[in-house]
Scaffold this motif. Structure first.
Motif, PDB file in Angstrom:
ATOM      1  N   LEU A 103       0.841  -1.211   0.000  1.00  0.00           N
ATOM      2  CA  LEU A 103       0.000   0.000   0.000  1.00  0.00           C
ATOM      3  C   LEU A 103       0.870   1.252   0.000  1.00  0.00           C
ATOM      4  N   HIS A 104       1.919   1.229   0.792  1.00  0.00           N
ATOM      5  CA  HIS A 104       2.810   2.383   0.876  1.00  0.00           C
ATOM      6  C   HIS A 104       3.441   2.690  -0.482  1.00  0.00           C
ATOM      7  N   GLU A 105       3.920   1.636  -1.153  1.00  0.00           N
ATOM      8  CA  GLU A 105       4.584   1.850  -2.456  1.00  0.00           C
ATOM      9  C   GLU A 105       3.603   2.329  -3.526  1.00  0.00           C
ATOM     10  N   LEU A 106       2.307   2.069  -3.312  1.00  0.00           N
ATOM     11  CA  LEU A 106       1.306   2.489  -4.306  1.00  0.00           C
ATOM     12  C   LEU A 106       0.586   3.775  -3.895  1.00  0.00           C
ATOM     13  N   THR A 107       1.105   4.450  -2.907  1.00  0.00           N
ATOM     14  CA  THR A 107       0.482   5.697  -2.463  1.00  0.00           C
ATOM     15  C   THR A 107       0.354   6.664  -3.639  1.00  0.00           C
TER      16      THR A 107
END
Ligand code: ITT
Ligand code: NA
Length: 198
Positions: A103-107
Motif C-alpha cells: 500500500l505504501h509503495e502504491l500511495t
C-alpha cells in the motif's frame, strides 16, 4: 491416495487440501514433516524455485512431490514483488507488513494504474522422472483498503473486477475455482495421472 506438497505456507496448505479432497486425495505438506529441511529459494524464476522445492523433497522422500511457487506481479512496480512476494517486507514472512509495504509503495497511484497479476507455477516431481510444470494467472487490481478475511497473503488487497470483491471476500470454493492456483491445478489434473503412470 495421498499427495505430498512441499510447502510450509498454511494458506497454500489449506487451499490444496480442499482442492485435492474433491479429487479423493489426502494432502500432506511439510507442516507434517518438521524434520525435513527448508529448501532455499535461490532461483530467478517461479519455475526454478518450484523445481528446487519439488525436486529436493521428492529426492529425499523417494516419492512424487508437488510444489507451488507463486507471487504477486504489480505492473506499476515493474513486476515487484514477484518471486520475492513472501519476503517483500523481510524474513520471516509477515503478511501484514507485506500488505502495508505494498500500500505504501502504491500511495497516490490511481486505480487504472494499479493492475496486478497473481501467478502460480506448480512443479510435480518424482524420482527418475522429468518434472511436470504447469502455470496459472489471475488478473486483478490492488485496492486501497484491505477487505475480507478469507484466504491469506495479499488476498485482502487483490480486487477482482469480475467479482467486484477482493480475493479475501470470496468464499474458499470460489477462490479455488478462479484463482491462479486453481487454474494451475486444473491444468495439472489433465496431465498428472498419465504422467504418474509413465
Ligand atoms: P512455500 O515456499 O513453503 O510454499 P511461501 O509462502 O514462501 O511458502 P512462495 O515463495 O511461493 O511461498 O511465496 C508465495 C507468496 O506469494 C505468499 O507468501 C504470498 O505472499 C503470495 N501469494 C501467493 N499466492 C497467494 C494467494 O493465493 N493469495 C495471497 N497471496 C498469495
Ligand atoms: Na517460499
Amino acid at each position: 491416495k495421498t499427495i505430498v506438497i512441499a510447502t510450509r505456507n498454511p494458506g497454500k496448505a489449506k487451499e490444496f487440501t480442499k482442492i485435492f479432497a474433491e479429487k479423493g486425495y489426502h494432502v500432506k505438506t511439510l507442516l507434517d514433516y518438521p524434520e525435513l529441511p527448508d529448501v532455499e529459494e535461490t532461483g530467478k524464476t517461479f519455475e526454478e524455485n518450484a523445481r528446487l522445492k519439488a525436486e529436493t523433497i521428492a529426492e529425499i522422500l523417494k516419492q512424487p512431490v508437488l510444489a507451488d511457487d507463486s507471487g504477486l506481479i504489480v505492473d506499476v512496480l515493474d513486476g515487484r514483488p514477484g518471486i520475492f512476494s513472501a519476503r517483500f517486507a523481510g524474513e520471516p514472512t509477515n503478511n501484514a507488513a507485506n500488505n502495508a509495504k505494498l500500500l505504501h509503495e502504491l500511495t497516490g497511484v490511481p486505480k487504472e494504474k494499479r493492475t496486478a497479476t497473481f501467478h502460480c507455477t506448480l512443479v510435480f516431481a518424482a524420482p527418475d522422472k522429468e518434472s511436470l510444470v504447469v502455470e496459472g494467472d489471475w488478473l486483478g487490481e490492488i485496492g486501497t483498503i484491505p477487505r475480507g478475511d478469507h484466504g491469506f497473503g495479499y488476498d485482502p488487497l487483490f480486487f477482482v473486477p469480475e467479482e467486484q470483491k477482493t480475493a479475501a471476500e470470496l468464499s474458499d470454493e470460489r477462490k479455488n475455482e478462479i484463482s491462479h492456483r486453481g487454474r494451475a491445478v486444473a491444468k495439472l489434473r489433465d496431465q498428472w495421472e498419465n504422467w504418474l503412470k509413465n
